[in-house]
Design an enzyme around this catalytic site. Structure first.
Site, PDB file in Angstrom:
ATOM      1  N   ARG A  69       0.830  -1.212   0.000  1.00 27.02           N
ATOM      2  CA  ARG A  69       0.000   0.000   0.000  1.00 27.02           C
ATOM      3  C   ARG A  69       0.862   1.259   0.000  1.00 27.02           C
ATOM      4  O   ARG A  69       0.557   2.244  -0.687  1.00 27.02           O
ATOM      5  CB  ARG A  69      -0.927  -0.012   1.218  1.00 27.02           C
ATOM      6  N   HIS A  73       0.639   4.212  -2.862  1.00 30.10           N
ATOM      7  CA  HIS A  73       0.374   5.612  -2.510  1.00 30.10           C
ATOM      8  C   HIS A  73       1.553   6.510  -2.873  1.00 30.10           C
ATOM      9  O   HIS A  73       1.350   7.699  -3.147  1.00 30.10           O
ATOM     10  CB  HIS A  73       0.053   5.722  -1.018  1.00 30.10           C
ATOM     11  N   ASN A 101      -4.943   9.308   2.648  1.00 30.83           N
ATOM     12  CA  ASN A 101      -4.026   8.388   3.318  1.00 30.83           C
ATOM     13  C   ASN A 101      -4.533   8.014   4.703  1.00 30.83           C
ATOM     14  O   ASN A 101      -3.826   7.390   5.494  1.00 30.83           O
ATOM     15  CB  ASN A 101      -2.626   9.009   3.421  1.00 30.83           C
ATOM     16  N   HIS A 201      -5.856  -6.218  -3.010  1.00 36.73           N
ATOM     17  CA  HIS A 201      -6.745  -6.245  -1.848  1.00 36.73           C
ATOM     18  C   HIS A 201      -7.075  -7.666  -1.413  1.00 36.73           C
ATOM     19  O   HIS A 201      -7.872  -7.859  -0.490  1.00 36.73           O
ATOM     20  CB  HIS A 201      -8.026  -5.466  -2.146  1.00 36.73           C
TER      21      HIS A 201
END
Length: 340
Positions: A69, A73, A101, A201
């Site tokens: 993740r 990001h 975030n 995910h």
């Protein structure tokens, strides 16, 4: 039957508009990344990162999702330049507290710190934090059963961060499909990349704040409320109360069948209409999801096809760069701060 031509026309129009607006922002002239960039300067870089990641993922499989993740990001803001790792200072507002975030919900920073310390001991001032994070994300996936891919390296660390771009560029948990697609197109990623990268995910957890609207909204409609789905929904509601409050930070797995294993179970969850996040279920249930629906079915039926495309899409993600980081960037000694 008459609804589909108009939906297709609308989808194509929006996608074409997104391409025309955003294509000029994708940089294709940056110095190329190479597999042997550290061959003479830090030949053990990949081994060092792998060994450190092994320790962290074996101690807690959730660490794999944290690092993946972080990488995502990072790359969606200013390219893969390590800007997500910067702490706030008097002179710099970082990205960690940006609304998308999760206001300090990103984790894994200490893992990156420990790997960086090892690399600085072995090869001081050589390996960028941006490269470190990209390699670590690949190893994280492998360590929980996912595919391997080669990681081109040679990135520089940015001296800047952009909290505003974090809020603009990163897809949100409740976002609609067309909004998600447009944000991926902005980065030079395709609709296929949207579906494949969403497969990450299959590991990791989501906070109640990010799935409350889904479970108290259309979850019943997409899942058909069969007894098994009804039982699952009841469990989710016991984790996440309807009213915002202390329960906002309660978490549950995004893949409730194999939460610590990187596999294609996530896509089967979407086929059942049980996607935890609205942004995920949209891939299959949105009226605009003509292409994404086909890909969800494909990856649900063929785990090899998913692994192959995920590997290709992760390379594309890792190759998102910007000219400024190459020209004005540096190799940070501490990933949290610009060099002094």
């Amino acid at each position: 039957m008459a609804i589909y031509p108009s939906l297709i026309t609308m989808q194509c129009f929006i996608v074409l508009v997104c391409i025309s607006i955003f294509s000029s922002t994708v940089t294709a002239s940056d110095p190329p990344l190479t597999l042997d960039y550290y061959k003479s300067t830090c030949p053990n870089v990949f081994d060092i990162v792998r060994k450190e990641m092994e320790c962290h993922v074996l101690s807690d499989p959730r660490n794999a999702a944290f690092v993946v993740r972080l990488h995502f990001h990072d790359c969606f803001v200013q390219g893969c330049d390590g800007s997500i790792l910067l702490d706030d200072t008097i002179d710099l507002q970082g990205e960690k507290k940006a609304s998308t975030n999760g206001l300090n919900s990103l984790k894994g920073f200490r893992i990156i710190d420990k790997i960086k310390n090892k690399l600085e001991s072995e090869c001081p001032g050589i390996v960028s934090c941006a490269d470190l994070l990209t390699i670590a994300a690949r190893d994280a996936v492998i360590l929980v059963g996912g595919p391997y891919w080669d990681v081109p390296v040679g990135r520089k660390d940015s001296k800047t961060a952009n909290s505003d771009l974090s809020s603009q560029n990163i897809p949100t948990a409740n976002e609609g499909l067309l909004g998600i697609i447009s944000k991926f197109l902005y980065q030079g990623l395709s609709v296929t990349d949207v579906v494949a990268l969403s497969g990450a995910h299959t590991i990791g957890m989501a906070r109640c704040e990010n799935f409350r609207a889904r479970i108290y909204g259309d979850f019943g409609a997409t899942s058909g409320m069969n007894p098994l789905s009804g039982s699952y929904l009841g469990k989710l509601k016991s984790v996440c109360p309807a009213i915002s409050g202390p329960g906002d930070n309660n978490v549950t797995a995004m893949d409730n069948f194999t939460p610590d294993l990187f596999d294609n179970s996530f896509y089967n969850t979407l086929l059942r209409g049980e996607g935890l996040l609205n942004s995920d279920q949209e891939l299959y249930s949105s009226v605009f999801g003509i292409e994404t629906r086909k890909l969800v079915r494909k990856y649900a039926e063929d785990p090899v096809a998913f692994f192959n495309q995920f590997s290709d899409s992760m390379v594309k993600l890792g190759n998102i760069t910007n000219s400024d980081s190459f020209v004005n960037g540096e190799v940070r000694k501490n990933c949290r701060f610009v060099n002094t």
